[in-house]
Design a protein around this motif. Structure first.
Motif, PDB file in Angstrom:
ATOM      1  N   TYR A 257       0.828  -1.211   0.000  1.00 10.94           N
ATOM      2  CA  TYR A 257       0.000   0.000   0.000  1.00 10.94           C
ATOM      3  C   TYR A 257       0.862   1.260   0.000  1.00 10.94           C
TER       4      TYR A 257
ATOM      5  N   LEU B  59       0.709   4.244  -2.708  1.00 13.47           N
ATOM      6  CA  LEU B  59       0.494   5.633  -2.316  1.00 13.47           C
ATOM      7  C   LEU B  59       1.614   6.540  -2.827  1.00 13.47           C
TER       8      LEU B  59
ATOM      9  N   ASP C 220       1.370   6.574  -7.170  1.00 11.13           N
ATOM     10  CA  ASP C 220       0.176   7.083  -7.843  1.00 11.13           C
ATOM     11  C   ASP C 220      -0.520   8.111  -6.959  1.00 11.13           C
TER      12      ASP C 220
ATOM     13  N   PHE D  36      -4.049   9.217  -5.552  1.00 12.03           N
ATOM     14  CA  PHE D  36      -5.390   8.710  -5.279  1.00 12.03           C
ATOM     15  C   PHE D  36      -6.197   9.818  -4.607  1.00 12.03           C
ATOM     16  N   ASP D  37      -7.519   9.686  -4.744  1.00 13.48           N
ATOM     17  CA  ASP D  37      -8.365  10.669  -4.064  1.00 13.48           C
ATOM     18  C   ASP D  37      -8.308  10.402  -2.563  1.00 13.48           C
TER      19      ASP D  37
ATOM     20  N   GLU E 123     -10.548   9.614  -0.324  1.00 10.77           N
ATOM     21  CA  GLU E 123     -11.255   8.450   0.208  1.00 10.77           C
ATOM     22  C   GLU E 123     -10.453   7.176  -0.003  1.00 10.77           C
ATOM     23  N   THR E 124      -9.864   7.022  -1.185  1.00  9.52           N
ATOM     24  CA  THR E 124      -9.048   5.832  -1.459  1.00  9.52           C
ATOM     25  C   THR E 124      -7.813   5.801  -0.571  1.00  9.52           C
ATOM     26  N   SER E 125      -7.178   6.949  -0.410  1.00  9.51           N
ATOM     27  CA  SER E 125      -5.992   7.017   0.441  1.00  9.51           C
ATOM     28  C   SER E 125      -6.324   6.646   1.881  1.00  9.51           C
ATOM     29  N   ARG E 126      -7.488   7.116   2.337  1.00  7.92           N
ATOM     30  CA  ARG E 126      -7.890   6.790   3.711  1.00  7.92           C
ATOM     31  C   ARG E 126      -8.132   5.289   3.864  1.00  7.92           C
ATOM     32  N   ARG E 127      -8.721   4.655   2.833  1.00 15.30           N
ATOM     33  CA  ARG E 127      -8.929   3.209   2.900  1.00 15.30           C
ATOM     34  C   ARG E 127      -7.591   2.476   2.974  1.00 15.30           C
ATOM     35  N   PHE E 128      -6.643   2.919   2.143  1.00  8.56           N
ATOM     36  CA  PHE E 128      -5.314   2.319   2.173  1.00  8.56           C
ATOM     37  C   PHE E 128      -4.677   2.465   3.556  1.00  8.56           C
TER      38      PHE E 128
END
Length: 399
Positions: A201, A205, A208, A210-211, A213-218
Motif C-alpha cells: 500500500y 500511495l 500514484d 489517489f483521491d 477516500e481511497t488514500s484513507r482506505r489504504f
C-alpha cells in the motif's frame, strides 16, 4: 522372620522402578554375573536378585528354576539394609531363617551370601547372591569377588537407566527442534504478511495519486496490519517475560462484568466482520480481586479465539457470574476441538490442524498467555468442547 523395611524404602523403590528392569527378558550381561558368582564361590546357585515392594525377582539365575519369591521369604530383603556383604553360614542355626519354608526340609537353603546392588551410590535395590544346600563360609577372596560382581551389576543397571534417560532427552531435543522450526516459520509468516501488505500500500500511495477516500482506505488497512504486528510483538515479549521472570500482577478490586463489557465491545467489530453474533450476557456486577489489565488481556484472547473458529452465522456469548466463585464463561458454536488436541491447547506455539486448515492467524501463543495469567491469579481454566458443536471455556478466580 520377615525383614523390616529399610529406612530409605520409598526412595529405594523409586530408584529400582526407574531402572525399568523388573520383568524384563534375560540378558547375557546379568547371566554372566550370576554364572561367575556361582563358579567363583563354588555354589550350585548364583543369582542377580531385585527386591520389589512385595516380591524378590531374579534378573538372572544359575541353578534355580523359579522366577521370583515372596519378599517375606527373601534372604535378600535382609541383605539390602546396608552396603556390606550379608552372609549366613548355616540358616538352620539363625533365628531369622530357621523356620523359613525355603530352609526347612531336605534340599533347603543352608548357606547364603549376598552383596548389595546399589543405585545412586545410596539405595540397595537387590543383591548378587550365592546359595548352597550345605553349611559353609566364603573365603576373603570370594567375598571380594562377590562384592565386585555386585558393583558390576550396579553399573549395568545405571548404564541402562542413563541410556534410557539420554534417549528421552534426545527425543525431547528433537521435539523442541521441530517446535523451534515450526515457531520460526509461523512467526516469519505472521510478520511477513502484514509487512508485505503495508509495503504494498505504501508503494501504491507513493507511485500514484489517489483521491482522499481511497488514500484513507489504504491507510486504514495499513493501520490494521500495524496493529496486528504490534499485538504479535507484545505477545512474544510477554511470553519471554513469563519464561524468565514470571508474571507480576497489579492486584485490586475489579468487576468481571465490567471487564466482560469492555472486551465484548472491543471485539464486536471483528465479530460483525465475520458475521458472527457476539452477545454479552452479563447483567449484575461480579466482584473479584485481580489485575484488570491482565484479565482483560486474557478474556480478549479467549473471545478473539472463539471468533476465529466460529463460522459465519455462528454465535458467541460471554457471561460473568458470582456463584461460589467469580467466573467468566465464553461459549461458541464454532468448529470445536478434537479430543486429541484438548490436552495441548494451552501449550506455547501449539497450532491445531483446524487452525492450519482455516488459515487462522497467530503463532499459537494466545491460549498459553491466558493460562499463565489465570495461573498467576491462582485461578482455574477449563475447556469443554465437542467437534462440530462448539466450545465452552470457564475461568474461575478465587474468592
Amino acid at each position: 522372620m520377615r525383614a523390616p523395611l529399610p529406612e530409605d524404602e520409598p526412595a529405594r523403590l523409586a530408584a529400582l522402578h526407574d531402572a525399568q528392569v523388573l520383568d524384563t527378558a534375560p540378558e547375557e550381561d546379568f547371566d554372566d554375573i550370576a554364572l561367575l558368582a556361582s563358579e567363583i564361590c563354588g555354589t550350585p546357585a548364583g543369582l542377580v536378585s531385585l527386591v520389589d515392594t512385595d516380591r524378590q525377582w531374579f534378573k538372572a539365575k544359575i541353578g534355580l528354576t523359579i522366577e521370583q519369591t515372596h519378599r517375606d521369604l527373601s534372604f535378600c530383603a535382609h541383605a539390602i539394609h546396608g552396603h556390606e556383604l550379608f552372609e549366613i553360614p548355616d540358616a538352620t542355626h539363625d533365628q531369622r531363617f530357621s523356620d523359613n519354608p525355603m530352609v526347612l526340609g531336605d534340599g533347603g537353603i543352608r548357606f547364603y551370601a549376598g552383596a548389595p546392588v546399589v543405585l545412586d551410590g545410596t539405595h540397595s535395590v537387590g543383591t548378587v547372591c550365592v546359595v548352597d544346600h550345605v553349611p559353609r563360609e566364603l573365603t576373603p577372596a570370594q567375598r571380594r569377588a562377590l562384592r565386585s560382581l555386585a558393583r558390576h551389576a550396579s553399573v549395568q543397571l545405571e548404564l541402562r537407566r542413563y541410556a534410557r534417560h539420554a534417549g528421552a532427552i534426545a527425543d525431547r531435543l528433537r521435539q523442541l527442534d521441530r517446535m523451534k522450526d515450526s515457531f520460526l516459520a509461523t512467526v516469519s509468516h505472521e510478520l511477513r504478511t502484514p509487512l508485505s501488505s503495508i509495503r504494498g500500500y505504501l508503494e501504491m500511495l507513493l507511485e500514484d495519486e489517489f483521491d482522499g477516500e481511497t488514500s484513507r482506505r489504504f491507510l486504514s488497512v495499513m493501520q490494521r496490519n500495524s496493529d496486528r504486528l504490534l499485538r504479535l510483538i507484545d505477545d512474544l515479549l510477554l511470553v519471554a517475560r513469563l519464561t524468565d521472570e514470571g508474571l507480576e500482577l497489579d492486584l485490586a478490586e475489579v468487576d468481571l462484568a465490567e471487564i466482560a463489557h469492555h472486551v465484548t465491545s472491543g471485539c464486536r467489530p471483528l465479530a460483525e466482520h465475520k458475521e458472527v453474533k457476539l452477545t454479552d450476557r452479563t447483567e449484575s456486577p461480579v466482584p473479584a480481586r485481580g489485575d484488570a489489565k491482565r484479565l482483560s488481556h486474557a478474556l480478549n484472547h479467549l473471545v478473539v479465539n472463539a471468533i476465529k473458529f466460529t463460522a459465519e452465522g455462528g454465535e458467541i456469548s460471554v457471561d460473568a457470574r458470582a456463584d461460589d466463585e467469580p467466573e467468566l464463561i465464553i461459549t461458541d458454536t464454532g468448529v470445536g476441538i478434537p479430543p486429541h488436541d484438548l490436552p495441548h491447547v494451552f501449550d506455547r506455539f501449539y497450532r491445531s490442524a483446524a487452525a492450519d486448515q482455516m488459515a487462522a492467524q497467530g503463532p499459537g501463543l494466545g491460549l498459553a498467555i491466558v493460562r499463565s495469567i489465570i495461573d498467576a491469579h491462582h485461578g482455574t481454566i477449563r475447556v469443554h468442547s465437542e467437534p462440530g458443536l462448539g466450545t465452552t471455556v470457564r475461568v474461575k478466580l478465587p474468592r
